[in-house]
Design a protein around this motif. Structure first.
Motif, PDB file in Angstrom:
ATOM      1  N   ASP A 156      -0.642   8.485   0.099  1.00  0.00           N
ATOM      2  CA  ASP A 156      -1.434   9.287  -0.825  1.00  0.00           C
ATOM      3  C   ASP A 156      -0.566  10.132  -1.744  1.00  0.00           C
ATOM      4  O   ASP A 156      -0.858  10.265  -2.930  1.00  0.00           O
ATOM      5  N   GLN A 189      -9.318  -2.474  -0.533  1.00  0.00           N
ATOM      6  CA  GLN A 189      -8.379  -1.360  -0.612  1.00  0.00           C
ATOM      7  C   GLN A 189      -7.319  -1.659  -1.664  1.00  0.00           C
ATOM      8  O   GLN A 189      -6.671  -2.702  -1.643  1.00  0.00           O
ATOM      9  N   PRO A 218      -5.088   3.665  -5.373  1.00  0.00           N
ATOM     10  CA  PRO A 218      -6.382   3.860  -6.041  1.00  0.00           C
ATOM     11  C   PRO A 218      -6.377   4.950  -7.111  1.00  0.00           C
ATOM     12  O   PRO A 218      -7.004   4.785  -8.160  1.00  0.00           O
ATOM     13  N   SER A 266     -12.900  -3.425  -5.509  1.00  0.00           N
ATOM     14  CA  SER A 266     -13.141  -2.032  -5.152  1.00  0.00           C
ATOM     15  C   SER A 266     -14.391  -1.518  -5.858  1.00  0.00           C
ATOM     16  O   SER A 266     -14.506  -1.599  -7.081  1.00  0.00           O
ATOM     17  N   LEU A 289       0.838  -1.192   0.000  1.00  0.00           N
ATOM     18  CA  LEU A 289       0.000   0.000   0.000  1.00  0.00           C
ATOM     19  C   LEU A 289       0.876   1.247   0.000  1.00  0.00           C
ATOM     20  O   LEU A 289       1.772   1.389   0.819  1.00  0.00           O
ATOM     21  N   ASN A 303     -18.673  -2.099   1.294  1.00  0.00           N
ATOM     22  CA  ASN A 303     -18.040  -1.116   2.162  1.00  0.00           C
ATOM     23  C   ASN A 303     -17.663  -1.794   3.475  1.00  0.00           C
ATOM     24  O   ASN A 303     -18.244  -2.813   3.859  1.00  0.00           O
ATOM     25  N   TYR A 304     -16.673  -1.223   4.169  1.00  0.00           N
ATOM     26  CA  TYR A 304     -16.199  -1.849   5.403  1.00  0.00           C
ATOM     27  C   TYR A 304     -16.923  -1.215   6.592  1.00  0.00           C
ATOM     28  O   TYR A 304     -17.003   0.006   6.713  1.00  0.00           O
ATOM     29  N   ALA A 311      -4.488  -4.262  -1.536  1.00  0.00           N
ATOM     30  CA  ALA A 311      -3.390  -3.965  -0.615  1.00  0.00           C
ATOM     31  C   ALA A 311      -3.155  -5.123   0.339  1.00  0.00           C
ATOM     32  O   ALA A 311      -2.057  -5.297   0.847  1.00  0.00           O
TER      33      ALA A 311
END
Length: 795
Positions: free
Chosen positions: A243, A285, A289, A320, A240, A568-569, A279
């Motif tokens: 950003d 995830q 992204p 995703s 991962l 969704n988590y 990830a």
């Protein structure tokens, strides 16, 4: 802060008061415009006051600080080295705290970026620690964090061979670094191009941005080389990314898109598989992204086979909800442009990896010796042969020469996994193929054929009467095992599903599969069928068949994603209480939605969810229209319900052998009600499977199938194993017996399928309990009430 402020003797009381007012405005969230309305000394004091506050308290409450302080970037502020020393000390005390804010980083970053390099001497270790804290911590991602990375990165340029630290971090994450990359990144003109790329803030650039990109690449040829080298380093995969690196990769990918040709497309395809990978296994995830969205959109516009191959793989592996629709649209676009029917793109672009049609590829290793990669029982393996005899292991002297063969094994197994998922998706489709086309894409292909040749198919000369059979060799060609006449082009082929045929044929095929000890790559002959119930006809648009169950949430979520559901988590945050898992069926024409909710009393260590409705929707252009259950195709309904039954059966707390050891009793009523409940179709299928398997097993004479249980007669007692949950009751008073799964090792058995963990648990427990006098585990013997007897026998 007194030690820093005292060093400035010329500061007026008016400036001090103004600084306090500006600092309070920023801390209250009123913004940082006050910084621009005052002189440099007021700004300096105000920001130091803000830093003292956010670094001394829980910075999670100050997530807005960055938006206020960003206005100070570029303003003339009289920072000193002492200010930086003081600010770093406060920051490095803050980093170990759990926070979701980047607030403690802003003032040190602003100071470090404003000081001359000579004033940073001796602070390198602390600056690197601060940058690592920003880079590795759990902070809010976004434009602010990217600006922070750049501020720290510029101040750390001389610590990374002249490369700013944020660019160096991107290069360090590239596993396949090419020689010369660091030299190129140290060039100021190359850095300017990379800065331009990282400033791209939207998923797709404007025409003006693309024109400027072309101009910059033409003016700086070294930048094109650096872009290709850095992106190439990510082709082998990575973890991962943060950003600011994700944003940089997005811009670099768009720069690379300006380079035409197959080689550039190959590079983009390899990068796509890396940045769009999960990830972590089974998760939604993505590794990067922003970069993933960019490269998918770009591949949809490229020519050749690589874009379709990459997008086809992503369509089966991406979970995703952000990216999956884009992948589908990209594939649809390429398919329309090339005149392919829906689903054909996925079949035409399966990589054969250089294997022959039997799934083999050989490497000569001297006279009469060779190494062979071959697909056996649905898995690629590397074997060494000396004089025609297989060796137990590859000789050490061969290992270096066989590095390409080992890579081939890994790549082929990845492709086999993707194809297995794709072909299983055909169970919900009423799709047919022309015999010649199907034979070419499904039997003669080394990857697809390794799966298709062990499945049951149906064939018809006119689409009226269908004959079922397993693929079988006929001279140099193919036929189906139960077919009298040789099939010809124009005949239609479809995948066999038990819902399409009568009970007699289903029973016949199940018997043949067991008799031949054939393990199918997918559960087909013994596949469960879920039909519409009277209760569902009454509810109309939703099913409550699997509602009101309590699941171990992490395990359930991972299984949903493994089965291709995007969800969704859930968690104890504002939008984390309601979950919707979605999956497309019927070739993308239908969507199933499985509703589930976070249980309020859950904790991070022990998270639970409760199940709710299942609904279906039909595709209507780009939208979905909720549809009554009676209008849902039977195969779509059956396949969706089969998945939901799996989620409940495997992850329900009622199936948790270890539940009592946790001392939990808040769900006791549910667990008691469900652990030994009436069987679902999955449980009924286990009973039928066991009825065929037990007569062939050594433990069979000690077993008896009942309505909901497998009864096992041991030497010390009699046990009933529930066919739905694998829970155990002991005679004569139905006392509960706990055997945790890892204590029940299954002997090697030939099962007709391998995707039912509950059946495996039932068999392993039956084998153990049939020889209960051999059990020595005290956690079990104590429950049996025969610890002393077992000890005597074991002596």
């Amino acid at each position: 802060m007194t030690e820093v402020v005292a060093a400035v003797d010329t500061t007026t009381e008016q400036q001090i008061d103004a600084a306090r007012v500006v600092a309070e405005q920023i801390i209250r969230g009123e913004g940082g415009l006050g910084l621009t309305a005052h002189d440099g000394e007021v700004r300096r004091r105000a920001m130091l006051l803000v830093h003292e506050r956010v670094a001394g308290e829980d910075a999670s409450y100050f997530g807005y600080i960055g938006q206020s302080l960003v206005v100070a970037d570029g303003l003339d502020t009289p920072w000193t080295r002492d200010d930086l020393v003081w600010a770093l000390r406060h920051l490095l005390c803050e980093i170990p705290l759990t926070t979701v804010s980047d607030a403690p980083f802003w003032v040190p970053a602003l100071i470090a970026s404003a000081l001359d390099p000579a004033e940073l001497q001796g602070l390198g270790g602390q600056l690197l620690a601060a940058f690592d804290g920003l880079y590795n911590g759990h902070y809010v991602a976004g434009e602010g964090t990217r600006r922070l990375a750049r501020l720290f990165g510029n101040s750390l340029r001389h610590f990374h061979q002249g490369v700013p630290a944020d660019l160096a971090a991107a290069a360090n994450e590239a596993r396949g670094q090419a020689p010369g990359l660091w030299v190129l990144l140290a060039d100021a003109e190359v850095q300017a191009v990379f800065r331009f790329a990282s400033d791209l803030t939207k998923p797709a650039p404007t025409k003006a941005w693309l024109r400027e990109a072309d101009e910059r690449l033409a003016a700086t040829p070294a930048a094109s080389e650096a872009v290709a080298l850095l992106l190439g380093g990510y082709r082998g995969g990575t973890g991962l990314v943060r950003d600011h690196i994700d944003a940089l990769l997005r811009g670099l990918i768009w720069l690379q898109s300006r380079v035409p040709g197959d080689e550039s497309t190959e590079l983009l395809g390899g990068v796509a598989l890396a940045v769009a990978a999960p990830a972590w296994r089974g998760g939604a995830q993505l590794v990067a992204p922003k970069a993933a969205v960019a490269v998918v959109d770009i591949l949809a516009q490229r020519s050749g086979d690589v874009p379709v191959q990459v997008l086809a793989r992503l369509s089966q592996t991406v979970r995703s909800r952000l990216l999956l629709p884009r992948v589908g649209k990209a594939l649809d676009r390429l398919g329309r442009e090339r005149g392919w029917s829906p689903g054909e793109a996925l079949e035409l672009t399966v990589d054969d990896h250089g294997l022959d049609r039997d799934g083999r590829r050989a490497w000569p290793m001297g006279s009469a010796n060779e190494a062979v990669v071959a697909i056996d029982n649905g898995r690629a393996r590397l074997r060494a042969y000396e004089n025609g005899v297989v060796r137990r292991a590859v000789p050490p002297a061969w290992k270096e020469a066989l590095a390409p063969a080992r890579r081939l094994v890994a790549e082929a197994n990845q492709s086999l996994g993707v194809e297995r998922l794709r072909i299983e998706g055909l169970f919900s489709q009423e799709r047919t193929w022309d015999w010649g086309t199907w034979k070419r894409h499904y039997l003669d292909h080394p990857i697809t054929g390794a799966i298709a040749r062990r499945l049951i198919w149906q064939i018809s000369p006119n689409g009226g009467i269908w004959t079922s059979g397993l693929p079988a060799r006929s001279g140099d060609g193919w036929t189906l095992s139960d077919l009298d006449a040789a099939p010809r082009d124009g005949w239609r082929v479809r995948l066999w599903h038990p819902a399409l045929v009568g009970p007699a044929e289903v029973a016949r095929w199940r018997g043949r599969i067991v008799e031949a000890e054939l393990r199918q790559p997918l559960k087909q002959a013994f596949r469960e069928v879920y039909r519409l119930t009277p209760a569902e006809e009454q509810t109309g648009t939703y099913s409550n068949r699997f509602a009101a169950h309590i699941l171990h949430y992490r395990q359930a979520n991972a299984l949903m994603r493994e089965r291709g559901w995007a969800a969704n988590y859930l968690g104890g945050w504002s939008d984390g209480y309601h979950g919707e898992a979605k999956k497309e069926f019927g070739g993308g024409d239908w969507q199933a939605v499985f509703f589930h909710d976070w249980i309020e009393s859950s904790t991070w260590d022990l998270p639970y969810c409760t199940t709710d409705q299942v609904r279906f929707a039909r595709r209507d252009g780009r939208a979905w229209t909720t549809t009554p259950l009676a209008e849902v195709p039977p195969l779509v309904l059956s396949e969706a319900m089969r998945d939901v039954d799996l989620f409940v059966g495997v992850t329900s707390i009622a199936a948790d052998d270890d539940w009592r050891d946790r001392g939990e009793d808040r769900f006791a009523d549910y667990r008691h009600r469900t652990a030994f409940a009436t069987l679902t179709p999955a449980g009924e299928m286990r009973r039928e499977t066991l009825a065929r398997l037990l007569p062939r097993l050594a433990v069979g004479p000690r077993c008896e199938l009942q309505d909901r249980f497998l009864q096992v007669r041991g030497n010390l007692g009699i046990y009933r194993i529930h066919l739905g949950s694998a829970n155990i009751l002991m005679a004569p008073d139905d006392a509960y017996l706990c055997i945790v799964a890892d204590r029940a090792k299954t002997k090697k058995l030939t099962l007709p399928f391998n995707d039912d963990p509950v059946l495996s648990a039932i068999l392993s427990k039956a084998i153990m309990l049939a020889a209960d006098d051999k059990i020595t585990d005290p956690s079990i013997t104590t429950q049996l009430g025969a610890a002393d007897d077992v000890e005597q026998i074991s002596r």
